[in-house]
Scaffold this active site. Structure first.
Site, short mmCIF file in Angstrom:
data_model
loop_
_atom_site.label_atom_id
_atom_site.label_comp_id
_atom_site.label_asym_id
_atom_site.label_seq_id
_atom_site.Cartn_x
_atom_site.Cartn_y
_atom_site.Cartn_z
N TYR A 155 5.22 -9.27 18.51
CA TYR A 155 6.60 -9.51 18.93
C TYR A 155 6.95 -10.96 19.20
O TYR A 155 7.70 -11.27 20.10
CB TYR A 155 6.89 -8.64 20.15
CG TYR A 155 6.91 -7.19 19.77
CD1 TYR A 155 8.11 -6.50 19.61
CD2 TYR A 155 5.73 -6.50 19.51
CE1 TYR A 155 8.13 -5.17 19.23
CE2 TYR A 155 5.74 -5.18 19.12
CZ TYR A 155 6.95 -4.52 18.98
OH TYR A 155 6.97 -3.22 18.60
N HIS A 176 -0.30 -0.57 24.90
CA HIS A 176 -0.05 -0.88 23.50
C HIS A 176 -1.32 -0.91 22.64
O HIS A 176 -2.31 -1.54 23.00
CB HIS A 176 0.64 -2.25 23.45
CG HIS A 176 1.27 -2.59 22.15
ND1 HIS A 176 1.69 -1.65 21.23
CD2 HIS A 176 1.58 -3.79 21.60
CE1 HIS A 176 2.22 -2.25 20.19
NE2 HIS A 176 2.16 -3.55 20.38
#
Length: 338
Positions: free
Chosen positions: A81, A146
């Protein structure tokens, strides 16, 4: 000059769906904020604000980000990200909306960082405070652990999730999720934790035209009461006219079949990416489909694809594509250290 704030949380174009037993209602199409971090090229603060504003205006109320910080190749390969910039840009864009906090749903992640993976209780506890500061929020709606296949699943069960539940109790995250590629990680974890510990799972590359293996897991996930989010409906670039990047981990056979399917769509005057996105969004057992966006144009195209009514010709085209992909159906690739 500041643009006026949207007057409504959504314009009614996108369906809102319940996210498991959380009580949250999320748009069928979600805004993946990784591109706001510049992983696919520089994005200005104004472009980020305009993209989020247009997404919200068109009915998108779910926004997903992460604190990961990796190179552009890593970002393309595994959905990272753009470093902490994605959280900062998304936070600024959401503030610029000028709407009540409860009118949007935001998720971020922990466990994967620039320095590598760290699923320790200490690190994930520190991580949420860092993310909240960058987002300029008091809480996130969902905190995901994650890509858990890159760590010890037993550590995730015995140390990470208990730490995240403490953060939930403290009000820093309303709900807790887990993410990853191999579907087996979800059953491994969910079978070993108290019921209700995990509220959401985020799976990617397993519910698209070429791979629908997530479908077999849906009854199990629903029986556990978890909400279901999918990402990468284009299979990390396989289902695009330009094809995937060179480093894509799919087999040569899978890449070739997807390119043949894309070429067939193009010969019919259609874009396989739009067909693929619409296919993923149509399954109502999946609460929301995440797609990365960084411009007003991308937002408008994705919403149009997700809400377009299928014509008879599209149904035939989908059947053609499925026939082309049948020899490679449900092929995937390894991920993690398990």
């Amino acid at each position: 000059m500041t643009s006026p704030s949207p007057s409504l949380p959504h314009a009614g174009m996108l369906e809102l769906r319940p996210l498991g037993q959380t009580g949250l209602m999320v748009s069928a199409l979600g805004f993946g904020a990784s591109p706001l971090g510049g992983v696919f090229g520089t994005v200005s603060e104004q472009d980020a604000i305009d993209s989020v504003r247009e997404a919200f205006r068109l009915g998108i109320n779910f926004f997903d980000t992460s604190p990961d910080e990796f190179s552009i190749v890593d970002a393309l390969f595994l959905g990272y990200y753009g470093g902490t910039l994605s959280e900062k840009m998304l936070g600024k864009a959401l503030r610029a909306l000028g709407v009540p906090r409860e009118s949007f749903v935001i998720s971020t992640k922990c466990g994967r960082y620039a320095e590598g993976f760290d699923f320790s209780a200490e690190r994930v506890t520190r991580s949420i405070d860092e993310s909240l500061a960058r987002l300029n929020l008091d809480y996130v709606d969902i905190l995901h652990c994650h890509d858990i296949e890159f760590g010890s699943l037993d550590q995730v069960v015995n140390e990470t999730i208990p730490a995240l539940l403490k953060l939930k109790k403290a009000g820093k995250a309303r709900f807790i999720g887990i993410t990853g590629l191999p579907l087996g990680i979800f059953t491994y974890v969910l079978d070993r934790i108290p019921p209700g510990s995990i509220d959401v799972v985020l799976s990617y590359c397993h519910y698209s035209i070429n791979d629908t293996t997530l479908e077999d897991l849906l009854p199990y996930l629903k029986s556990k009461g978890v909400g279901i989010i999918t990402a990468s409906p284009l299979a990390m670039g396989l289902l695009t006219e330009n094809g995937p990047p060179e480093w894509h981990p799919a087999s040569a056979e899978l890449k070739a079949a997807c390119q043949a399917a894309a070429s067939h769509c193009k010969s019919k005057g259609k874009n396989i990416s739009k067909l693929a996105l619409r296919y993923s969004v149509k399954n109502k057992d999946i609460s929301t489909v995440l797609v990365g966006m960084n411009s007003v144009k991308q937002v408008e195209e994705n919403v149009a694809a997700a809400t377009e009514i299928d014509e008879e010709a599209d149904q035939q085209l989908l059947q053609d594509v499925q026939d082309i992909l049948k020899p490679v159906k449900d092929q995937s690739w390894p991920s993690g250290i398990q």
